[in-house]
Scaffold this motif. Sequence first.
Motif, mmCIF file in Angstrom:
data_model
loop_
_atom_site.group_PDB
_atom_site.id
_atom_site.type_symbol
_atom_site.label_atom_id
_atom_site.label_comp_id
_atom_site.label_asym_id
_atom_site.label_seq_id
_atom_site.Cartn_x
_atom_site.Cartn_y
_atom_site.Cartn_z
ATOM 1 N N GLU A 39 0.670 -1.277 0.507
ATOM 2 C CA GLU A 39 -0.103 -0.451 -0.120
ATOM 3 C C GLU A 39 0.478 1.286 -0.306
ATOM 4 O O GLU A 39 2.188 1.153 0.124
ATOM 5 N N PRO A 40 0.502 2.226 -0.580
ATOM 6 C CA PRO A 40 1.528 3.636 -0.740
ATOM 7 C C PRO A 40 1.680 4.650 1.160
ATOM 8 O O PRO A 40 2.640 4.895 0.413
ATOM 9 N N ALA A 41 0.484 3.703 1.953
ATOM 10 C CA ALA A 41 0.696 4.781 2.977
ATOM 11 C C ALA A 41 1.207 3.660 3.472
ATOM 12 O O ALA A 41 -0.465 2.417 4.153
ATOM 13 N N THR A 42 1.607 3.339 5.081
ATOM 14 C CA THR A 42 1.621 2.715 6.003
ATOM 15 C C THR A 42 0.240 3.297 7.144
ATOM 16 O O THR A 42 0.377 4.138 7.788
ATOM 17 N N VAL A 43 -1.433 2.725 7.708
ATOM 18 C CA VAL A 43 -2.008 3.287 8.608
ATOM 19 C C VAL A 43 -2.271 1.986 9.322
ATOM 20 O O VAL A 43 -2.472 0.782 8.843
ATOM 21 N N ILE A 44 -2.594 2.594 10.493
ATOM 22 C CA ILE A 44 -2.659 1.976 11.690
ATOM 23 C C ILE A 44 -4.242 2.122 12.021
ATOM 24 O O ILE A 44 -4.690 2.858 12.574
ATOM 25 N N THR A 45 -5.256 1.080 11.643
ATOM 26 C CA THR A 45 -6.155 1.128 12.000
ATOM 27 C C THR A 45 -7.067 1.421 13.219
ATOM 28 O O THR A 45 -6.157 0.657 14.807
ATOM 29 N N PRO A 46 -7.919 2.193 13.414
ATOM 30 C CA PRO A 46 -8.429 1.980 15.031
ATOM 31 C C PRO A 46 -8.870 0.394 16.077
ATOM 32 O O PRO A 46 -9.207 0.006 14.191
ATOM 33 N N ALA A 47 -8.854 0.183 16.820
ATOM 34 C CA ALA A 47 -9.593 -1.111 17.422
ATOM 35 C C ALA A 47 -10.525 -0.756 17.371
ATOM 36 O O ALA A 47 -11.572 0.391 18.024
ATOM 37 N N SER A 48 -11.871 -2.242 17.311
ATOM 38 C CA SER A 48 -12.897 -2.009 17.573
ATOM 39 C C SER A 48 -13.674 -3.648 17.815
ATOM 40 O O SER A 48 -12.495 -4.715 17.366
ATOM 41 N N SER A 50 -16.084 -5.200 16.455
ATOM 42 C CA SER A 50 -16.549 -6.156 15.417
ATOM 43 C C SER A 50 -15.620 -7.095 14.810
ATOM 44 O O SER A 50 -14.369 -6.987 14.852
ATOM 45 N N ASP A 51 -16.100 -8.189 15.173
ATOM 46 C CA ASP A 51 -15.189 -9.369 14.219
ATOM 47 C C ASP A 51 -15.780 -9.802 13.192
ATOM 48 O O ASP A 51 -15.189 -10.406 12.361
ATOM 49 N N GLU A 52 -16.335 -8.717 13.012
ATOM 50 C CA GLU A 52 -17.345 -9.276 11.208
ATOM 51 C C GLU A 52 -16.063 -9.112 10.132
ATOM 52 O O GLU A 52 -15.326 -8.044 9.888
ATOM 53 N N LYS A 53 -15.639 -10.520 9.172
ATOM 54 C CA LYS A 53 -14.703 -10.714 7.840
ATOM 55 C C LYS A 53 -14.818 -9.213 7.133
ATOM 56 O O LYS A 53 -15.978 -9.453 6.287
ATOM 57 N N VAL A 54 -13.878 -8.884 6.834
ATOM 58 C CA VAL A 54 -15.207 -8.245 5.329
ATOM 59 C C VAL A 54 -14.142 -8.534 4.271
ATOM 60 O O VAL A 54 -12.937 -9.868 4.512
ATOM 61 N N GLN A 55 -14.918 -9.202 3.063
ATOM 62 C CA GLN A 55 -14.632 -9.715 1.990
ATOM 63 C C GLN A 55 -13.287 -9.187 1.064
ATOM 64 O O GLN A 55 -13.350 -8.717 0.881
ATOM 65 N N GLU A 56 -13.015 -10.660 0.767
ATOM 66 C CA GLU A 56 -11.329 -10.200 0.334
ATOM 67 C C GLU A 56 -11.477 -9.965 -1.421
ATOM 68 O O GLU A 56 -10.564 -9.141 -2.278
ATOM 69 N N THR A 57 -13.228 -10.512 -1.841
ATOM 70 C CA THR A 57 -12.898 -9.955 -3.373
ATOM 71 C C THR A 57 -14.284 -9.437 -3.273
ATOM 72 O O THR A 57 -14.906 -9.083 -2.860
ATOM 73 N N ASN A 58 -14.440 -8.851 -4.944
ATOM 74 C CA ASN A 58 -15.242 -7.841 -5.337
ATOM 75 C C ASN A 58 -16.097 -6.640 -3.604
ATOM 76 O O ASN A 58 -16.411 -6.421 -3.527
ATOM 77 N N GLY A 199 -19.347 -3.938 -0.616
ATOM 78 C CA GLY A 199 -18.033 -2.995 -1.690
ATOM 79 C C GLY A 199 -17.315 -2.564 -1.053
ATOM 80 O O GLY A 199 -16.861 -1.889 -2.599
ATOM 81 N N VAL A 200 -17.686 -1.715 -0.947
ATOM 82 C CA VAL A 200 -16.914 -0.254 -0.189
ATOM 83 C C VAL A 200 -16.448 -0.420 1.317
ATOM 84 O O VAL A 200 -16.754 0.286 2.017
ATOM 85 N N ALA A 201 -14.668 -0.384 1.425
ATOM 86 C CA ALA A 201 -15.068 -0.657 2.719
ATOM 87 C C ALA A 201 -13.473 0.670 2.899
ATOM 88 O O ALA A 201 -12.524 1.156 1.579
ATOM 89 N N LEU A 202 -13.731 2.174 3.951
ATOM 90 C CA LEU A 202 -12.991 2.607 4.024
ATOM 91 C C LEU A 202 -11.863 2.535 5.012
ATOM 92 O O LEU A 202 -12.337 1.795 6.232
ATOM 93 N N LYS A 203 -10.408 2.725 4.829
ATOM 94 C CA LYS A 203 -9.067 1.789 5.426
ATOM 95 C C LYS A 203 -8.413 3.209 5.728
ATOM 96 O O LYS A 203 -7.886 4.238 4.991
ATOM 97 N N ALA A 204 -8.619 3.360 7.676
ATOM 98 C CA ALA A 204 -8.285 5.254 7.871
ATOM 99 C C ALA A 204 -7.606 4.912 8.695
ATOM 100 O O ALA A 204 -8.000 3.643 9.387
ATOM 101 N N ASP A 205 -5.767 5.140 8.876
ATOM 102 C CA ASP A 205 -5.104 5.576 10.251
ATOM 103 C C ASP A 205 -6.395 5.918 11.352
ATOM 104 O O ASP A 205 -7.121 6.563 11.489
ATOM 105 N N THR A 232 -11.121 -2.163 10.912
ATOM 106 C CA THR A 232 -10.806 -1.510 12.167
ATOM 107 C C THR A 232 -9.720 -2.834 12.359
ATOM 108 O O THR A 232 -10.059 -3.606 11.676
ATOM 109 N N ALA A 233 -9.202 -2.778 13.437
ATOM 110 C CA ALA A 233 -8.092 -3.942 13.649
ATOM 111 C C ALA A 233 -9.296 -4.343 15.517
ATOM 112 O O ALA A 233 -10.095 -3.864 16.158
#
Length: 238
Positions: A39-48, A50-58, A199-205, A232-233
């Motif tokens: 990835e272009p930038a290293t981000v450390i996602t906030p903790a939560s 939630s243990d729901e897994k984000v899909q890896e395709t689509n 199908g849309v996931a936001l990943k931020a530090d 989130t982590a």
Amino acid sequence: MGRVKIAKKSTFIDMTAMSDVTVLLLTFFMLTSTFLQKEPATVITPASVSDEKVQETNVVQVLVSPEGKVWLTMNNDTAQAWSNEKMRAALLEKVSEVYNETRSPKIQFTDAQKAAFGKLGSFGVPLKDMGDFLDLYYQPEGMTKMDQWLAGEDPNHPTGIPINWNQDDSRPNEFQMWMKAMRQTDNENLKEAIKDGTGVALKADQNTSFEVIHMVMDNLQTIKMNKFTLLTALKAAE
């Protein structure tokens, strides 16, 4: 009567079978494992919790740095009809059409540039610079130069998809153009996933300001993309 001496023989263990099993296991894990994309930038996602897994395709991942830079990643089905290379090349052609509807000078990409874009993981440079960016792919150490451009290590080349939005300007910005183009994909599974929000996931530090995240979400909601997930982590047990 003397003891009969038994001739000593060296011990021989046939390792052929074990080697075959090792190679088969190695091949299995290589074919079934999912490799993390750079990835272009290293981000450390906030903790939560939630243990729901984000899909890896689509799924379309929106990567947001603490400075407000935005990059995108689009992962399609593994099926040949909707392979990543094919759908990303089609995405580049579609976003150029969306861009040319409201912007000038017009942009156009060659087949070689579309093929190079199809092999990318994360992407995010202004569309007017996209042609020069993709041409690097065919140069010596091209991938290294492209990674440096995306990471912002080259001061002469801006990185990140332009996302600043002027409410007085009815034209979509480039981030909205990319998301509109993705929504028009021929991959019905990705299109449906975007529609229902998976199908849309936001990943931020975790240190990214709320104003930056709100700006990204506001851009999505402006083009009627009101459903998305936040990466989130998993929060450790206290």
